[in-house]
Design a protein around this motif. Structure first.
Motif, PDB file in Angstrom:
ATOM      1  N   TYR A  25      49.358  50.966  44.344  1.00  0.00           N
ATOM      2  CA  TYR A  25      49.317  51.727  43.096  1.00  0.00           C
ATOM      3  C   TYR A  25      48.275  51.069  42.216  1.00  0.00           C
ATOM      4  CZ  TYR A  25      53.494  54.059  44.711  1.00  0.00           C
ATOM      5  OH  TYR A  25      54.377  54.796  45.445  1.00  0.00           O
ATOM      6  N   CYS A  26      47.168  51.779  41.996  1.00  0.00           N
ATOM      7  CA  CYS A  26      46.016  51.163  41.342  1.00  0.00           C
ATOM      8  C   CYS A  26      45.606  51.903  40.081  1.00  0.00           C
ATOM      9  CB  CYS A  26      44.840  51.108  42.308  1.00  0.00           C
ATOM     10  SG  CYS A  26      44.262  52.728  42.829  1.00  0.00           S
ATOM     11  N   ILE A  27      44.821  51.220  39.294  1.00  0.00           N
ATOM     12  CA  ILE A  27      44.219  51.829  38.113  1.00  0.00           C
ATOM     13  C   ILE A  27      42.867  52.413  38.522  1.00  0.00           C
ATOM     14  CG2 ILE A  27      43.294  51.372  35.798  1.00  0.00           C
ATOM     15  CD1 ILE A  27      45.501  49.125  35.662  1.00  0.00           C
ATOM     16  N   THR A  28      42.069  51.605  39.211  1.00  0.00           N
ATOM     17  CA  THR A  28      40.810  52.073  39.787  1.00  0.00           C
ATOM     18  C   THR A  28      40.722  51.543  41.216  1.00  0.00           C
ATOM     19  OG1 THR A  28      39.604  50.138  39.006  1.00  0.00           O
ATOM     20  CG2 THR A  28      39.589  52.081  37.574  1.00  0.00           C
ATOM     21  N   GLN A  29      40.055  52.295  42.056  1.00  0.00           N
ATOM     22  CA  GLN A  29      39.893  51.873  43.445  1.00  0.00           C
ATOM     23  C   GLN A  29      38.843  50.781  43.507  1.00  0.00           C
ATOM     24  OE1 GLN A  29      39.267  55.067  46.207  1.00  0.00           O
ATOM     25  NE2 GLN A  29      38.231  53.745  47.654  1.00  0.00           N
ATOM     26  N   ILE A  30      39.219  49.618  44.040  1.00  0.00           N
ATOM     27  CA  ILE A  30      38.292  48.497  44.081  1.00  0.00           C
ATOM     28  C   ILE A  30      37.862  48.200  45.512  1.00  0.00           C
ATOM     29  CG2 ILE A  30      38.026  46.032  43.617  1.00  0.00           C
ATOM     30  CD1 ILE A  30      39.917  46.463  41.231  1.00  0.00           C
ATOM     31  N   PRO A  81      45.550  43.630  45.043  1.00  0.00           N
ATOM     32  CA  PRO A  81      45.535  43.008  46.362  1.00  0.00           C
ATOM     33  C   PRO A  81      44.179  42.372  46.632  1.00  0.00           C
ATOM     34  CG  PRO A  81      45.344  45.376  46.556  1.00  0.00           C
ATOM     35  CD  PRO A  81      45.581  45.087  45.108  1.00  0.00           C
ATOM     36  N   VAL A  82      44.183  41.374  47.486  1.00  0.00           N
ATOM     37  CA  VAL A  82      42.943  40.683  47.832  1.00  0.00           C
ATOM     38  C   VAL A  82      42.492  41.185  49.199  1.00  0.00           C
ATOM     39  CG1 VAL A  82      41.863  38.445  48.247  1.00  0.00           C
ATOM     40  CG2 VAL A  82      43.587  38.688  46.453  1.00  0.00           C
ATOM     41  N   ILE A  93      42.866  45.692  52.755  1.00  0.00           N
ATOM     42  CA  ILE A  93      43.997  45.043  52.079  1.00  0.00           C
ATOM     43  C   ILE A  93      45.242  44.979  52.967  1.00  0.00           C
ATOM     44  CG2 ILE A  93      43.145  45.689  49.803  1.00  0.00           C
ATOM     45  CD1 ILE A  93      45.511  47.733  49.699  1.00  0.00           C
ATOM     46  N   ILE A  94      45.233  45.682  54.079  1.00  0.00           N
ATOM     47  CA  ILE A  94      46.411  45.744  54.955  1.00  0.00           C
ATOM     48  C   ILE A  94      46.683  44.418  55.655  1.00  0.00           C
ATOM     49  CG2 ILE A  94      47.411  46.855  56.983  1.00  0.00           C
ATOM     50  CD1 ILE A  94      45.557  49.268  56.303  1.00  0.00           C
ATOM     51  N   ALA A 127      40.295  30.846  49.152  1.00  0.00           N
ATOM     52  CA  ALA A 127      41.438  30.278  48.424  1.00  0.00           C
ATOM     53  C   ALA A 127      42.244  31.389  47.750  1.00  0.00           C
ATOM     54  CB  ALA A 127      40.960  29.264  47.391  1.00  0.00           C
ATOM     55  N   LYS A 128      41.526  32.349  47.171  1.00  0.00           N
ATOM     56  CA  LYS A 128      42.196  33.484  46.522  1.00  0.00           C
ATOM     57  C   LYS A 128      42.972  34.307  47.550  1.00  0.00           C
ATOM     58  CE  LYS A 128      41.237  37.290  43.345  1.00  0.00           C
ATOM     59  NZ  LYS A 128      40.215  38.020  42.599  1.00  0.00           N
TER      60      LYS A 128
END
Length: 135
Positions: free
Chosen positions: A56-61, A12-13, A67-68, A21-22
């Motif tokens: 659902y993540c691999i690492t918390q970024i 998520p961005v 992100i909500i 833009a992203k």
């Protein structure tokens, strides 16, 4: 027509990103997938809704709260007329490696987990019953 659910693959961005833009691309992706997941004949509701989001993540970024907003905003006009209609919001973050019991989760989530890549699960539902504040 409600409830319905969908999966958005990828990271998520954050609302706080400097790459506008992203962020717009992410919102467009969420909106497109939400529109495709909506039951046939369903249009934007004007009734209150509950939104459940699980990252659902691999690492918390990024911070979960950042992100909500892009996800909720992406569904405005498509799923609900205005995001003010979201009366119940549940947001969670889970690591992809923490799952052992696939029978206790949505088949949609179980299928996404088999790909072993980061994703967002979103469910739109009716709001829960009102609770007394003293409970």
């Amino acid at each position: 027509m409600i409830p319905f659910e969908f999966i958005v693959t990828g990271s998520p961005v954050s609302l706080q990103t400097n790459n506008r833009a992203k962020l717009q691309e992410w919102k467009a992706k969420v909106g497109q997938i939400a529109a495709e997941a909506m039951p046939i004949g369903m249009s934007a509701t004007s009734e209150p809704v509950q939104v459940i989001i699980t990252h659902y993540c691999i690492t918390q970024i990024s911070d979960l709260d950042n992100i909500i907003k892009p996800i909720v905003d992406a569904m405005k006009i498509l799923v609900y007329v205005d995001d003010r209609q979201v009366t119940d919001l549940t947001v969670k973050r889970r690591k992809l490696t923490e799952f052992v019991d696939f029978t206790a989760i949505s088949p949609l989530i179980a299928e996404a987990l088999t790909a072993a890549q980061e994703f967002i699960y979103v469910k739109i539902d009716l709001p829960t019953e009102p609770m007394e504040l003293n409970q």
